[in-house]
Scaffold this motif. Structure first.
Motif, PDB file in Angstrom:
ATOM      1  N   ASN A  27       0.812  -1.214   0.000  1.00 41.93           N
ATOM      2  CA  ASN A  27       0.000   0.000   0.000  1.00 41.93           C
ATOM      3  C   ASN A  27       0.846   1.264   0.000  1.00 41.93           C
ATOM      4  OD1 ASN A  27      -2.016  -1.818   0.286  1.00 41.93           O
ATOM      5  ND2 ASN A  27      -2.324  -1.440   2.487  1.00 41.93           N
ATOM      6  N   THR A  28       1.884   1.266  -0.789  1.00 46.13           N
ATOM      7  CA  THR A  28       2.734   2.455  -0.811  1.00 46.13           C
ATOM      8  C   THR A  28       2.588   3.163  -2.152  1.00 46.13           C
ATOM      9  OG1 THR A  28       4.313   1.466   0.700  1.00 46.13           O
ATOM     10  CG2 THR A  28       5.134   3.240  -0.670  1.00 46.13           C
ATOM     11  N   ILE A  29       2.559   4.479  -2.081  1.00 44.56           N
ATOM     12  CA  ILE A  29       2.595   5.259  -3.324  1.00 44.56           C
ATOM     13  C   ILE A  29       3.874   6.084  -3.315  1.00 44.56           C
ATOM     14  CG2 ILE A  29       1.470   7.041  -4.706  1.00 44.56           C
ATOM     15  CD1 ILE A  29      -1.175   6.273  -3.577  1.00 44.56           C
ATOM     16  N   PRO A  32       7.510  -2.867  -3.012  1.00 42.36           N
ATOM     17  CA  PRO A  32       6.405  -3.440  -2.249  1.00 42.36           C
ATOM     18  C   PRO A  32       5.265  -3.877  -3.169  1.00 42.36           C
ATOM     19  CG  PRO A  32       7.008  -1.269  -1.406  1.00 42.36           C
ATOM     20  CD  PRO A  32       7.804  -1.475  -2.635  1.00 42.36           C
ATOM     21  N   ARG A  33       4.506  -4.837  -2.698  1.00 43.79           N
ATOM     22  CA  ARG A  33       3.326  -5.271  -3.432  1.00 43.79           C
ATOM     23  C   ARG A  33       2.377  -4.081  -3.583  1.00 43.79           C
ATOM     24  NH1 ARG A  33      -0.503  -8.512  -1.147  1.00 43.79           N
ATOM     25  NH2 ARG A  33       0.597  -8.381   0.821  1.00 43.79           N
ATOM     26  N   ASP A  34       1.599  -4.050  -4.619  1.00 39.82           N
ATOM     27  CA  ASP A  34       0.575  -3.017  -4.829  1.00 39.82           C
ATOM     28  C   ASP A  34       1.137  -1.593  -4.881  1.00 39.82           C
ATOM     29  OD1 ASP A  34      -1.285  -5.022  -4.619  1.00 39.82           O
ATOM     30  OD2 ASP A  34      -1.516  -4.738  -2.442  1.00 39.82           O
ATOM     31  N   GLU A  47      -7.828   8.289  -4.539  1.00 36.65           N
ATOM     32  CA  GLU A  47      -8.514   7.349  -5.452  1.00 36.65           C
ATOM     33  C   GLU A  47      -7.724   6.055  -5.567  1.00 36.65           C
ATOM     34  OE1 GLU A  47     -10.489  10.892  -8.093  1.00 36.65           O
ATOM     35  OE2 GLU A  47      -8.951   9.638  -9.033  1.00 36.65           O
ATOM     36  N   LEU A  48      -6.395   6.215  -5.684  1.00 30.32           N
ATOM     37  CA  LEU A  48      -5.560   5.013  -5.798  1.00 30.32           C
ATOM     38  C   LEU A  48      -5.603   4.202  -4.495  1.00 30.32           C
ATOM     39  CD1 LEU A  48      -2.368   6.404  -7.590  1.00 30.32           C
ATOM     40  CD2 LEU A  48      -4.196   5.069  -8.614  1.00 30.32           C
ATOM     41  N   GLU A  49      -5.694   4.908  -3.387  1.00 30.33           N
ATOM     42  CA  GLU A  49      -5.696   4.214  -2.090  1.00 30.33           C
ATOM     43  C   GLU A  49      -7.055   3.565  -1.805  1.00 30.33           C
ATOM     44  OE1 GLU A  49      -2.207   7.024  -0.159  1.00 30.33           O
ATOM     45  OE2 GLU A  49      -4.298   7.588   0.037  1.00 30.33           O
ATOM     46  N   ASN A  50      -8.042   4.012  -2.536  1.00 29.95           N
ATOM     47  CA  ASN A  50      -9.333   3.337  -2.549  1.00 29.95           C
ATOM     48  C   ASN A  50      -9.912   3.121  -1.145  1.00 29.95           C
ATOM     49  OD1 ASN A  50     -11.461   2.145  -3.772  1.00 29.95           O
ATOM     50  ND2 ASN A  50     -10.486   0.109  -3.990  1.00 29.95           N
ATOM     51  N   ARG A  84      -8.542   2.871   1.709  1.00 31.58           N
ATOM     52  CA  ARG A  84      -7.864   2.054   2.722  1.00 31.58           C
ATOM     53  C   ARG A  84      -7.441   2.910   3.911  1.00 31.58           C
ATOM     54  NH1 ARG A  84      -2.733   2.223  -0.565  1.00 31.58           N
ATOM     55  NH2 ARG A  84      -3.642   0.787  -2.047  1.00 31.58           N
ATOM     56  N   LYS A  85      -7.350   2.234   5.071  1.00 31.38           N
ATOM     57  CA  LYS A  85      -7.153   2.985   6.321  1.00 31.38           C
ATOM     58  C   LYS A  85      -5.771   3.587   6.414  1.00 31.38           C
ATOM     59  CE  LYS A  85     -10.506   1.171   9.534  1.00 31.38           C
ATOM     60  NZ  LYS A  85     -10.864  -0.179   9.035  1.00 31.38           N
ATOM     61  N   GLN A  86      -4.763   2.833   5.999  1.00 36.55           N
ATOM     62  CA  GLN A  86      -3.392   3.326   6.141  1.00 36.55           C
ATOM     63  C   GLN A  86      -2.864   3.810   4.788  1.00 36.55           C
ATOM     64  OE1 GLN A  86      -0.887   1.418   8.741  1.00 36.55           O
ATOM     65  NE2 GLN A  86       0.991   2.253   7.873  1.00 36.55           N
ATOM     66  N   GLN A  87      -2.395   5.043   4.774  1.00 36.59           N
ATOM     67  CA  GLN A  87      -1.829   5.565   3.519  1.00 36.59           C
ATOM     68  C   GLN A  87      -0.331   5.781   3.715  1.00 36.59           C
ATOM     69  OE1 GLN A  87      -3.974   8.419   4.926  1.00 36.59           O
ATOM     70  NE2 GLN A  87      -5.840   7.261   4.552  1.00 36.59           N
ATOM     71  N   ASN A  88       0.476   5.055   2.948  1.00 36.35           N
ATOM     72  CA  ASN A  88       1.922   5.247   3.022  1.00 36.35           C
ATOM     73  C   ASN A  88       2.383   5.971   1.764  1.00 36.35           C
ATOM     74  OD1 ASN A  88       2.010   3.780   5.403  1.00 36.35           O
ATOM     75  ND2 ASN A  88       2.210   1.837   4.313  1.00 36.35           N
ATOM     76  N   ARG A  89       3.010   7.109   1.973  1.00 35.75           N
ATOM     77  CA  ARG A  89       3.391   7.918   0.809  1.00 35.75           C
ATOM     78  C   ARG A  89       4.861   8.324   0.890  1.00 35.75           C
ATOM     79  NH1 ARG A  89      -1.962  11.908   0.584  1.00 35.75           N
ATOM     80  NH2 ARG A  89      -3.476  10.231   0.224  1.00 35.75           N
ATOM     81  N   VAL A  90       5.547   8.126  -0.210  1.00 34.60           N
ATOM     82  CA  VAL A  90       6.947   8.571  -0.294  1.00 34.60           C
ATOM     83  C   VAL A  90       6.998   9.658  -1.362  1.00 34.60           C
ATOM     84  CG1 VAL A  90       9.308   7.893  -0.885  1.00 34.60           C
ATOM     85  CG2 VAL A  90       7.836   6.295   0.365  1.00 34.60           C
ATOM     86  N   PHE A  91       7.413  10.856  -0.969  1.00 36.66           N
ATOM     87  CA  PHE A  91       7.483  11.967  -1.921  1.00 36.66           C
ATOM     88  C   PHE A  91       8.929  12.136  -2.365  1.00 36.66           C
ATOM     89  CE2 PHE A  91       3.877  12.681   0.867  1.00 36.66           C
ATOM     90  CZ  PHE A  91       2.859  12.877  -0.060  1.00 36.66           C
ATOM     91  N   TYR A  92       9.157  11.908  -3.638  1.00 39.42           N
ATOM     92  CA  TYR A  92      10.525  11.976  -4.168  1.00 39.42           C
ATOM     93  C   TYR A  92      10.677  13.308  -4.892  1.00 39.42           C
ATOM     94  CZ  TYR A  92      14.793  10.441  -6.378  1.00 39.42           C
ATOM     95  OH  TYR A  92      16.099  10.347  -6.763  1.00 39.42           O
ATOM     96  N   MET A  93      11.524  14.166  -4.345  1.00 39.58           N
ATOM     97  CA  MET A  93      11.624  15.530  -4.877  1.00 39.58           C
ATOM     98  C   MET A  93      12.714  15.618  -5.944  1.00 39.58           C
ATOM     99  SD  MET A  93       9.562  17.203  -2.664  1.00 39.58           S
ATOM    100  CE  MET A  93      10.041  18.748  -1.968  1.00 39.58           C
ATOM    101  N   ALA A  94      12.351  15.342  -7.188  1.00 34.44           N
ATOM    102  CA  ALA A  94      13.318  15.490  -8.290  1.00 34.44           C
ATOM    103  C   ALA A  94      13.155  16.901  -8.853  1.00 34.44           C
ATOM    104  CB  ALA A  94      13.038  14.427  -9.346  1.00 34.44           C
ATOM    105  N   LEU A  95      13.435  17.880  -8.009  1.00 33.01           N
ATOM    106  CA  LEU A  95      13.055  19.267  -8.305  1.00 33.01           C
ATOM    107  C   LEU A  95      14.227  20.228  -8.209  1.00 33.01           C
ATOM    108  CD1 LEU A  95       9.898  19.451  -6.040  1.00 33.01           C
ATOM    109  CD2 LEU A  95       9.898  19.606  -8.532  1.00 33.01           C
ATOM    110  N   PRO A  96      14.153  21.357  -8.935  1.00 29.58           N
ATOM    111  CA  PRO A  96      15.201  22.367  -8.752  1.00 29.58           C
ATOM    112  C   PRO A  96      15.075  23.010  -7.370  1.00 29.58           C
ATOM    113  CG  PRO A  96      13.545  23.118 -10.331  1.00 29.58           C
ATOM    114  CD  PRO A  96      13.181  21.718  -9.961  1.00 29.58           C
ATOM    115  N   PRO A  97      16.214  23.467  -6.825  1.00 29.65           N
ATOM    116  CA  PRO A  97      16.180  24.017  -5.464  1.00 29.65           C
ATOM    117  C   PRO A  97      15.228  25.195  -5.318  1.00 29.65           C
ATOM    118  CG  PRO A  97      18.379  24.226  -6.481  1.00 29.65           C
ATOM    119  CD  PRO A  97      17.539  23.447  -7.414  1.00 29.65           C
TER     120      PRO A  97
END
Ligand code: BG6
Length: 544
Positions: free
Chosen positions: A53-55, A84-86, A150-153, A155-168
């Motif tokens: 359940n990770t995005i 991870p699965r899903d 919507e993707l988490e549909n 579900r009770k637990q939301q695990n989110r990893v934010f990857y900042m491929a961004l200019p400073p």
């Protein structure tokens, strides 16, 4: 033979007996100490593995970094079943584009030499979706959050990893908008940030201050991708897993250490970014200093992230600021055959730029183990070859029975062609007592021919999912590293009379380079004699 991805093993399982020796940190300004103590009050050692359940949200998904590094690494991990699965992978950027166009970009840097890999790429694409939006508008991030929900549909637990491929320039505002609009109420949130983390000590602290109210240190993963490289990760094992290195790893046996980074191309296409930073900020304050730290730190109590990072901070605090007298800087001009342009010919670079594209400098570590040993750091763009290498030169053997016998040298080739070899003296086979320079050679592609070395980004993204901070930069570590370089950087930025020495594109660097390294004790092997991996030249052997 099937290729196996070397899985970053859990060092905690190695279970070696360790003896902890404490050396005095001779240089630890009170302020640094305070920051350090503050840090220890926080618990960053939580390693919660995100299993399902990770995005992963890739911010800056249409940019170069995401295309060249992040997506290929995610694909590599998915292909080898390490994600991870899903899992779901959501791209976010300003560019408006439809799903097809987005997938085209995702695929643009992923190589699929076999049918199987093509199919795996199609499977990977099924995990991907895209949301376009601004970096400074709550409504855009609300739309992103809606998509995530919507993707988490439900579900009770939301695990989110934010990857900042961004200019400073947008980094802070994006992190604030994420916190306000997309931070999961119930679940784990992590933010992966890319360098540059500031331009000097002051700006790095400002950045850190701006992050602090929203993100706990345990949620922040500051990437230095060199820490994900196989040979850089190997340093601790080589040092602490081999008694013969442990015994000689100090000022009594080591004469000098050299860490070099060479690239055979200029700033092609990145002149605008590069000119603001220069080679010292671009690769030395981070990648090369990280290597130095791993080479020089004391043995940690364990391989847990905080024990390792405590030792890294300790050694950084023992390094005095780099002194301009121990530095040379260069900037590349046209190649000798005139086919390659000089740095200032790049349209995005000011014509009077004094930005260094090459630098060699010497750092010292004021502690019992290293006092007096020069650590020579060398980095340059538009040089004659691509190579990142560590050279540890041992002291000369006592003269007497030998005449001009070369030094032992331990070479760790980080890239390309990962290898570790020790230059050593041996008897030339035959009836005479001649010595010859040769090597003990561990070349990975020969010794581990059926293993694929993971990409640095694969290894680090996996660590971030696992919650393992070992190979990420801690806040006090970042602070200590900027402290070492900031006075030099200010001096170079403000002294208009300091002009980098010009070197031709494709050369080894400024002409004075060899004199510079020799003046700190580095001895070159006789180029007509010893060459790594080649048969000895009998004319260049040493007679007793
Ligand atoms: C980046 C620098 O951090 O590292 C680039 O900004 C440099 O200038 C790159 O080219 C080198 O990384 P690697 O993995 O190709 O050695």
């Amino acid at each position: 033979m099937a290729e196996t991805l070397i899985h970053p093993s859990d060092p905690g399982n190695l279970g070696w007996a360790v003896v902890f020796m404490e050396y005095p940190a001779t240089l630890c300004p009170d302020e640094d100490m305070e920051r350090h103590r503050d840090f220890r009050a926080r618990d960053t050692s939580k390693t919660i593995e995100l299993k399902e359940n990770t995005i992963i949200v890739v911010l800056g998904a249409s940019g170069d970094l995401a295309k060249k590094k992040t997506f290929p690494a995610l694909y590599g991990l998915q292909r080898n079943r390490f994600l991870p699965r899903d899992i779901r992978i959501v791209g976010y950027a300003r560019t408006k584009m439809d799903h097809e166009e987005y997938l085209k970009r995702v695929k643009s840097h992923i190589k699929t030499p076999s049918k199987e890999m093509e199919e795996q790429l199609e499977e990977f694409c099924k995990l991907c979706s895209y949301v376009s939006g601004q970096y400074d508008e709550d409504d855009s991030f609300k739309a992103l959050n809606k998509h995530l929900e919507e993707l988490e549909n439900g579900r009770k637990q939301q695990n989110r990893v934010f990857y900042m491929a961004l200019p400073p320039s947008v980094f802070i505002t994006v992190s604030q908008h994420i916190k306000r609009n997309c931070y999961p109420k119930n679940g784990i949130s992590r933010i992966v940030v890319e360098k540059p983390f500031g331009k000097d000590l002051g700006s790095s602290r400002e950045l850190q201050k701006a992050l602090e109210p929203d993100w706990k240190e345990e949620e922040i993963f500051r990437i230095d991708h060199y820490l994900g490289k196989e040979m850089v990760k190997n340093i601790l094992i080589l040092r602490f897993g081999n008694e013969f290195f442990g015994a000689t790893w100090n000022r009594n046996h080591i004469d000098n250490v050299q860490i070099s980074f060479k690239e055979p191309f200029g700033t092609e296409g990145r002149g605008g970014y590069f000119d603001e930073f220069g080679i010292v900020r671009d690769v030395m304050q981070n990648h090369l200093l990280q290597i130095l730290t791993l080479l020089a730190m004391e043995r940690p109590i364990s391989f847990s992230p905080e024990d390792v990072r405590d030792e890294k901070v300790r050694v950084l605090r023992g390094i005095p600021n780099i002194e301009p007298k121990n530095v040379i800087i260069g900037q590349y001009g046209k190649s000798l055959d005139r086919s390659k342009p000089g740095y200032k010919e790049d349209d995005t670079v000011p014509k009077d730029s004094r930005c260094p594209t090459f630098c060699a400098m010497v750092a010292y570590i004021k502690n019992e183990r290293w006092d007096g040993v020069p650590f020579i750091l060398k980095a340059g763009k538009a040089l004659n070859e691509q190579k990142t290498e560590i050279r540890i030169q041992f002291k000369d053997v006592t003269s007497g029975i030998f005449k001009d016998i070369p030094r032992n040298e331990l070479v760790i080739r980080v890239q390309p062609n990962e290898s570790v070899y020790i230059k050593m003296n041996s008897k030339l086979p035959g009836l005479s007592m001649q010595t010859v320079s040769t090597e003990l050679d561990l070349t990975y592609r020969r010794r581990f021919s059926d293993l694929k070395i993971p990409e640095a980004y694969e290894s680090l993204i996996l660590d971030a999912l696992k919650g393992d901070h070992s190979n990420f930069v801690r806040d006090d570590e970042l602070d200590a590293s900027w402290r070492i370089f900031s006075p030099l950087l200010h001096y170079l930025d403000s002294s208009t009379d300091i002009v980098p020495m010009e070197y031709p594109y494709g050369s080894r660097g400024p002409a004075v380079l060899d004199d510079f390294t020799s003046s700190y004790g580095y001895k070159f092997s006789d180029p007509t004699g010893y060459q790594w991996g080649s048969n000895p030249n009998p004319d260049a052997t040493n007679k007793l």
